[in-house]
Scaffold this active site. Structure first.
Site, PDB file in Angstrom:
ATOM      1  N   GLU A 280      -7.241   0.615  -4.039  1.00 48.89           N
ATOM      2  CA  GLU A 280      -7.141   0.511  -2.785  1.00 48.89           C
ATOM      3  C   GLU A 280      -8.420   0.283  -2.097  1.00 48.89           C
ATOM      4  O   GLU A 280      -8.574  -0.808  -1.263  1.00 48.89           O
ATOM      5  CB  GLU A 280      -6.587   1.943  -2.208  1.00 48.89           C
ATOM      6  CG  GLU A 280      -5.204   2.069  -2.388  1.00 48.89           C
ATOM      7  CD  GLU A 280      -4.707   3.384  -2.175  1.00 48.89           C
ATOM      8  OE1 GLU A 280      -5.548   4.476  -2.010  1.00 48.89           O
ATOM      9  OE2 GLU A 280      -3.599   3.578  -2.867  1.00 48.89           O
TER      10      GLU A 280
ATOM     11  N   LYS B 283       2.606  11.419  -3.632  1.00 49.64           N
ATOM     12  CA  LYS B 283       1.773  10.796  -4.479  1.00 49.64           C
ATOM     13  C   LYS B 283       0.702  11.851  -4.805  1.00 49.64           C
ATOM     14  O   LYS B 283       0.173  11.478  -6.000  1.00 49.64           O
ATOM     15  CB  LYS B 283       0.957   9.831  -3.249  1.00 49.64           C
ATOM     16  CG  LYS B 283       0.021   8.733  -4.068  1.00 49.64           C
ATOM     17  CD  LYS B 283      -0.462   7.651  -2.991  1.00 49.64           C
ATOM     18  CE  LYS B 283      -1.503   6.831  -3.533  1.00 49.64           C
ATOM     19  NZ  LYS B 283      -1.912   6.108  -2.513  1.00 49.64           N
TER      20      LYS B 283
ATOM     21  N   ASP C  18       0.855  -1.060   0.028  1.00 46.94           N
ATOM     22  CA  ASP C  18       0.052   0.087   0.046  1.00 46.94           C
ATOM     23  C   ASP C  18       0.981   1.375  -0.038  1.00 46.94           C
ATOM     24  O   ASP C  18       1.532   1.527   1.154  1.00 46.94           O
ATOM     25  CB  ASP C  18      -0.842  -0.141   1.428  1.00 46.94           C
ATOM     26  CG  ASP C  18      -1.660   1.281   1.532  1.00 46.94           C
ATOM     27  OD1 ASP C  18      -1.601   2.134   0.681  1.00 46.94           O
ATOM     28  OD2 ASP C  18      -2.279   1.352   2.406  1.00 46.94           O
TER      29      ASP C  18
ATOM     30  N   ASP D 168     -13.073   5.278   1.451  1.00 43.30           N
ATOM     31  CA  ASP D 168     -11.549   5.468   1.921  1.00 43.30           C
ATOM     32  C   ASP D 168     -11.164   6.632   1.756  1.00 43.30           C
ATOM     33  O   ASP D 168     -10.983   7.356   0.661  1.00 43.30           O
ATOM     34  CB  ASP D 168     -10.930   4.477   0.824  1.00 43.30           C
ATOM     35  CG  ASP D 168      -9.093   4.452   0.820  1.00 43.30           C
ATOM     36  OD1 ASP D 168      -8.764   4.947   1.635  1.00 43.30           O
ATOM     37  OD2 ASP D 168      -8.509   3.814   0.217  1.00 43.30           O
TER      38      ASP D 168
END
Lengths: 139, 608
Positions: B171, B70, B8, B193
């Site tokens: 994810e 990211k 992850d 999420d």
């Protein structure tokens, strides 16, 4: 475009009158069998999965299923229909040819591909696949 | 095939998991943590620090410490996201030749995949230590709402780290896999999420081991980092009011504010009030200034309320795309650290009309799901199959700058769709096609993936050639395009010029550099390990020498003292050889001491 495409019901291995639940079950079974995750060395499996997913996408949607039942592959806009003829963009020569571009309306609508076709295009073959019971035929 | 690890790769934290003997295990990092901060620091000695140690030195080395990469991966410098990040990031975000956002540290420009690659490399090393074997394959997760460019860039990051990214998975889907493993009942679940940098909502149906994603939506620039920023700005405003000094202009102060904001936010998930105490945060003619403030949960919720509200619309869109209502959802799962905030929990409960399930750990579940998917690919897990979807529609630019969809969002992947093109002038030999991804009606509002030119079309009257262009989306959600001339059945030549990302040459060069620095990293690690050993050996031997040195011969005592001095001098040396020699020497002295001690004990017992 629609040539050589297998019948969606055949792909899923269900009868034409199959319930949504049956479709789902059949699709899940095929997903287990053909999903590329489980068949990494077999490119054919991936193709089979794509075929099943496409069939399920159409048949699990009531409206699209109805259209498919009436018109076959030509009736549903998912992958089968294509954009009709007409190139959407031309490198460099676009400006000069702007007026020659006769198919703007196909794209101009901004809608789903194939839903509006230019007049010059050949119409879809009409096909009716009906499954009826003996009793129904006698009615 | 060796083990496929699950990674992850988060905006603020990373987590690694592996499947071992049918159960999923979290791989601890060097420091023993179960998650690793996604932070890379470059010291003035030319060392690269990753994770917790990098985060710890951020305050003193703000402009050379890079975090939340990211948020920049696969983005243009001009994009509103990159520009927003520039406002608060203490490091330098710069433009590049193809317009991609990059980061400049100590005069060298890094692409985001390169920096993510540095983090991945460290995670890979941790997994290798844990498993005791080399690791070359991984499943890496991305936000479901990542577009093609962002997925490609993530794959590149893996390559740079020397990892074969066997699959990119979403994810929320990974979280669902981890949640649903071993469950047999049929359930519809919503995965909400809210991570460090991105928000995703996915609706899935699980039944007999088939995990079918029905729809997904989200926002790739909404997450915990934005919550922190709100708190930072609030603190800065308060301070400005009190002192007239703008802390936002001071990189060091900004970094301290960030740390304090993050801590306060976490505390306010359980406490109702917290305080900031940042001494010497600034100074003016009248002397040093300190920041002392209280923040209540109510005030925090006030500051971030609109951020949480922004998650509602995607949830509603996902439900409607799935053809479902909120009450059709059986379970709601929360993923990402930010979902620990009470305001988020409340909002989710309002959207779905039920409280979220507390069965899973929001920080680890994504990596666990990735490891399970690794098990599916390696054949270790048999009864599970994951059917994911394309998050954003795919299409091309048509006349007047309009966007025509070829593949609708939320179509199950992998998939293939064909379009037929022709020419509009006689003997036209090429056609240019511009591929985009997004939901806007106007091309320029969507993400450009690349342009390609169909070339070498044989001379023919206009409208005659039929060129079939196939759009293919693989199970990673990554797009490829090919074309065939239907008249000849020949593969049509194409020139694709991707509008973003790294070229193969660039990737190769970076991989080479990464390998070199991996060696340097390994050497550094070995050196530090040896140095620690030497430090404790010297300390223990010194103690023993003080007490028992008298048992040695005069000659031994003289050299012994010298050896200890040498040993101390070698501590912290940058030459690994020097440390090794010192270690050997002190070790010899230690042995002499032990022998002497044993002999004297022996003699004593005999005389008794």
């Amino acid at each position: 475009m629609a040539v050589n495409k297998r019948d969606y019901y055949d792909v899923l291995g269900v009868a034409r009158g199959a319930s949504d639940q049956d479709l789902k079950k059949a699709y899940r079974r095929l997903a287990h069998q053909y999903h590329p995750d489980k068949n990494q060395s077999d490119p054919e499996a991936e193709e089979k999965f794509k075929e099943a997913a496409e069939a399920y996408a159409v048949l699990s949607n009531a409206e699209q299923r109805q259209r498919y039942d009436r018109f076959g592959h030509a009736g549903v806009s998912t992958s089968a229909a294509g954009a009709g003829y007409g190139a959407p963009g031309f490198g460099g020569i676009e400006d000069i040819l702007g007026d020659l571009f006769g198919f703007g309306d196909v794209f101009g609508a901004g809608g789903r591909t194939g839903s509006r076709r230019s007049a010059s295009q050949r119409g879809a073959d009409l096909r009716y696949d009906l499954e009826i019971t003996l009793e129904q035929s006698a009615e | 095939m060796g083990k496929i690890i699950g990674i992850d790769l988060g905006t603020t934290n990373c987590c690694v998991a592996v499947l071992e003997g049918g159960t999923v295990q979290i791989v601890p990092n060097k420091e023993g943590g179960r998650t690793t901060p996604s932070v890379v620091g470059f010291t003035d000695k030319g060392e690269r620090l990753v994770g917790q140690i990098a985060k710890r030195q951020a305050v003193t080395n703000a402009s050379n410490t890079v975090y939340a990469v990211k948020r920049l991966i696969g983005r243009k410098f001009d994009s509103s996201e990159a520009q927003r990040m520039r406002e608060t990031a203490p490091f330098e975000i710069v433009d590049s030749q193809n317009g991609d956002a990059r980061i400049r540290v100590q005069g060298r420009v890094y692409s985001p995949p390169e920096l993510s690659g540095i983090v991945l490399q460290r995670l890979k090393a941790a997994a290798e230590d844990f498993l005791g074997e080399a690791v070359s394959e991984a499943i890496v997760t991305v936000p479901a709402y990542f577009d093609d460019t962002q997925r490609q860039a993530t794959k590149d990051a893996g390559k740079i780290a020397g990892l074969n990214v066997e699959r990119i998975i979403n994810e929320p889907t990974a979280a669902a896999l981890a949640y649903g493993l071993g469950k047999t009942e049929s359930e519809r679940i919503a995965v909400y999420d809210l991570g460090g940098g991105t928000f995703d909502i996915s609706i899935l149906e699980m039944n007999n081991g088939v995990f079918e994603v029905l729809s997904t939506a989200g926002n790739t620039y909404l997450g915990g980092e934005d919550f922190d920023e709100r708190i930072m700005n609030w603190m800065a405003d308060q301070f400005m009011e009190d002192t007239g000094i703008d802390l936002r202009k001071d990189r060091l102060a900004l970094q301290r504010l960030k740390e304090a904001a993050e801590r306060a936010k976490c505390e306010l998930s359980t406490a109702t009030e917290t305080s900031f105490n940042l001494p010497f945060i600034a100074a003016d003619a009248s002397g040093p200034k300190h920041l002392n403030k209280n923040l209540t949960r109510t005030k925090l919720e006030d500051l971030v309320n609109d951020l949480v509200q922004q998650t509602i619309e995607p949830c509603e869109r996902a439900l409607s795309d799935a053809g479902l209502h909120a009450n059709d959802i059986d379970k709601v799962i929360l993923v990402g650290g930010q979902t620990r905030s009470p305001i988020v929990e409340r909002t989710v409960a309002e959207i779905f009309g039920k409280k979220a399930s507390a069965e899973i750990n929001p920080d680890e579940v994504v990596a666990m799901g990735a490891a399970i998917q690794g098990g599916v690919l390696s054949g270790e897990v048999k009864d599970i199959v994951l059917l994911d979807v394309l998050p954003l529609s795919l299409g091309l630019e048509t006349r007047g700058g309009l966007f025509t969809k070829v593949i609708e969002r939320n179509s199950t992947i992998p998939l293939r769709n064909c379009l037929t093109f022709t020419t509009v002038v006689d003997n036209q030999s090429s056609v240019e096609i511009h591929i985009l991804q997004g939901e806007r009606e106007i091309s320029s509002g969507n993400r450009s993936l690349g342009k390609f030119e169909l070339v070498g079309i044989p001379p023919a009257a206009r409208g005659l050639p039929q060129i079939e262009v196939a759009f293919e989306v693989d199970a990673n959600g990554i797009v490829s395009v090919s074309a065939t001339d239907k008249a000849t059945g020949r593969e049509q030549q194409m020139r694709i010029s991707p509008t973003s990302g790294l070229s193969q040459d660039e990737i190769d060069r970076i991989i080479q550099e990464a390998q070199n620095s991996a060696e340097a990293d390994k050497e550094l690690r070995d050196r530090l390990d040896l140095n620690n050993k030497l430090a404790s050996l010297v300390k223990n031997t010194q103690r023993a020498y003080l007490e028992f040195g008298g048992l040695l011969t005069k000659e031994q005592q003289e050299t012994g003292q010298q050896l200890l001095q040498h040993g101390e001098a070698a501590l912290g040396s940058t030459e690994i050889g020097e440390i090794r020699i010192a270690l050997d020497q002190v070790d010899r002295l230690a042995r002499q001491l032990t022998t002497a001690m044993l002999q004297s004990a022996d003699a004593e017992s005999k005389s008794n």
